[in-house]
Write an enzyme that holds these catalytic residues in place. Structure first.
Site, PDB file in Angstrom:
ATOM      1  N   ARG A 182     -10.632 -11.397   1.372  1.00  0.00           N
ATOM      2  CA  ARG A 182     -11.469 -12.465   0.798  1.00  0.00           C
ATOM      3  C   ARG A 182     -10.744 -13.805   0.796  1.00  0.00           C
ATOM      4  NH1 ARG A 182     -11.738  -8.863  -4.430  1.00  0.00           N
ATOM      5  NH2 ARG A 182     -11.756  -7.408  -2.689  1.00  0.00           N
ATOM      6  N   LYS A 192       0.825  -1.198   0.000  1.00  0.00           N
ATOM      7  CA  LYS A 192       0.000   0.000   0.000  1.00  0.00           C
ATOM      8  C   LYS A 192       0.866   1.258   0.000  1.00  0.00           C
ATOM      9  CE  LYS A 192      -3.837  -1.927   2.738  1.00  0.00           C
ATOM     10  NZ  LYS A 192      -4.939  -1.691   1.797  1.00  0.00           N
ATOM     11  N   ASP A 204      -8.101  -3.063  10.258  1.00  0.00           N
ATOM     12  CA  ASP A 204      -8.579  -4.043   9.288  1.00  0.00           C
ATOM     13  C   ASP A 204      -9.076  -5.337   9.945  1.00  0.00           C
ATOM     14  OD1 ASP A 204      -9.191  -4.336   6.622  1.00  0.00           O
ATOM     15  OD2 ASP A 204      -7.283  -5.243   6.068  1.00  0.00           O
TER      16      ASP A 204
END
Length: 487
Positions: free
Chosen positions: A342, A268, A279
């Site tokens: 995910r 990032k 997170d």
């Protein structure tokens, strides 16, 4: 926290700050029991348009009468729009203001409205608990705080009052636990420590907790969660929590617990990367909800699962182009290591499906795309089952948390098709929030599934229930409401 209710009005001299709600359509008129000097001060402010009763607007008066010391007039908005959700915010605002005034006691007479006494007391206490909360931090000299005692007046039903206090405290403290964990830096809350927090909460609230370490994850074939965490010196954990409500149905709640997300090899940008300690707030919401569910005892069985890892770049980190295999055997091509949520949730959701629940509801700070769509005002919903989607929306509405459903079209599935695996983890910008939820749904099997993307709502700027910018505890209330509704 000192909170009590009384059936009658507040007696003069019993509290240092009296909070008086004023409706926007009241023309500045309040109850006759408020001393005349204070009513005249309010009328003067109203005439000058300094105070108009708009929701959460404040006007503080120091009384010249002996009856009352200080009064906080607080706007309740239009009377036809007033409900328990407005009351919750008003009490949060009152808590913050009273602490800034350094008073030791506060009194508030609940306004008459179209709500049950139990709901009103619950919302008022919950708002007070949320508005009073601060993260203590790690300062050399701790901040000296004193939360005022609260007296809620005008409650005629003693049983509703006692139960409302109990429920309000439980809901507020559960959300504050989620917020506390969210504020903690990743060197103080890496996967093993977050798992330990779940064990402590289970012991305190009476639900079972099972912690699976990296050896157990490998034994079970959870290559997705292991892949996300393999670049960190702190290995991943899967935490399974169980509440036995002796019901016929079982609800599974699954949360993303990335205790720090650097993006991994797909690093990032450095700006604001410190926010990536948040997170794990999906897992935090599941943990907070399990506490309040165990306290309030709905007649349903609830499984809470936290998929916990740190996503770090290193020589051992998973890489773009790698293929990982999840617990249910499905394979995922890694095209972007920063789409790690995910991947970790693939094992959490497939393990939940393996336990044969009737529903799976998962929440995660998954995509920046949901902020583009909904801002910080609503949580995005992606669901494979219409009935479950409607139940989640109904529960969220009852809990005062906004949820907006996004569509699933067959064409979206082609976006995450992979030539070398069952799917790829990062199909690109198009419909990013939707495809993220759809990818996770692939691991739910035939179980009705709903995904809640809280990237825009899990941490926000300061407000009536959040004294400082940061974690909100979103979805805790919705999950508790859903458990009671489904039970």
């Amino acid at each position: 926290m000192d909170i009590k209710t009384i059936t009658g009005r507040l007696q003069p001299g019993t509290v240092e700050l009296t909070v008086v709600g004023v409706f926007q359509d009241s023309a500045g008129q309040v109850s006759e029991h408020i001393p005349g000097g204070l009513r005249r001060a309010l009328a003067d402010a109203w005439a000058r348009q300094e105070f108009e009763g708009k929701l959460l607007q404040r006007f503080i008066v120091t009384s010249t009468d002996a009856d009352l010391d200080r009064v906080l007039f607080i706007g309740m908005g239009p009377s036809k729009e007033f409900d328990v959700h407005a009351l919750r915010k008003i009490m949060g605002q009152a808590a913050q203001t009273s602490e800034s005034l350094k008073v030791r006691s506060v009194g508030f007479e609940l306004p008459e409205a179209d709500y049950a006494a139990l709901d009103a007391v619950t919302a008022a206490v919950e708002g007070w608990v949320l508005g009073s909360w601060r993260f203590e931090g790690y300062h050399q000299k701790p901040v000296d705080r004193q939360i005022p005692a609260l007296v809620l007046a005008g409650i005629q039903d003693d049983e509703a009052a006692a139960l409302g206090i109990k429920r309000g405290l439980s809901l507020g403290q559960a959300q504050n636990l989620t917020r506390e964990l969210g504020f903690m830096p990743s060197n103080k809350l890496y996967p093993e420590l977050l798992a330990q927090e779940a064990v402590k909460a289970g012991n305190a609230h009476g639900f079972e907790v099972e912690v699976m370490d990296e050896a157990r994850l490998a034994e079970l074939g959870m290559g997705a969660l292991l892949g996300v965490g393999q670049g960190s010196v702190h290995p991943p954990r899967l935490v399974v929590m169980r509440y036995h409500g002796h019901g016929e149905k079982t609800l599974a709640l699954v949360g993303k617990g990335i205790t720090f997300d650097s993006g991994g090899i797909s690093l990032k940008p450095s700006a604001n990367m410190e926010e990536m300690k948040y997170d794990m707030l999906g897992a935090g919401a599941v943990l907070g909800a399990m506490c309040a569910i165990a306290d309030t005892k709905p007649a349903i069985n609830v499984i809470g699962i936290m998929a916990i890892a740190q996503n770090m770049p290193s020589g051992s980190a998973y890489k773009p182009g790698d293929v990982v295999r999840a617990f249910n055997g499905k394979t995922i091509e890694i095209t972007n290591t920063d789409a790690e949520g995910r991947v970790a949730l693939a094992d959490g959701v497939s393990y939940a499906a393996h336990l044969h629940p009737d529903w799976i509801v998962e929440t995660s700070t998954l995509t920046g795309a949901v902020i583009v769509v909904l801002g910080h005002e609503a949580t995005g919903l992606v669901a494979t089952d219409t009935a479950l989607a409607n139940q989640v929306i109904t529960a969220a509405t009852a809990a005062g948390e906004r949820v907006w459903q996004l569509p699933i079209y067959p064409e979206y599935k082609a976006l995450y098709k992979s030539a070398v695996a069952d799917m790829k983890n990062s199909p690109g910008r198009d419909a990013g929030t939707i495809t993220g939820g759809m990818i996770i749904s692939e691991f739910a099997g035939d179980v009705p599934f709903a995904h809640l993307d809280i990237a825009g709502t899990a941490w926000t700027k300061e407000g009536p229930l959040t004294a400082v910018s940061g974690a909100t505890g979103v979805m805790v209330r919705t999950f508790v409401q859903l458990a009671h509704t489904l039970g």
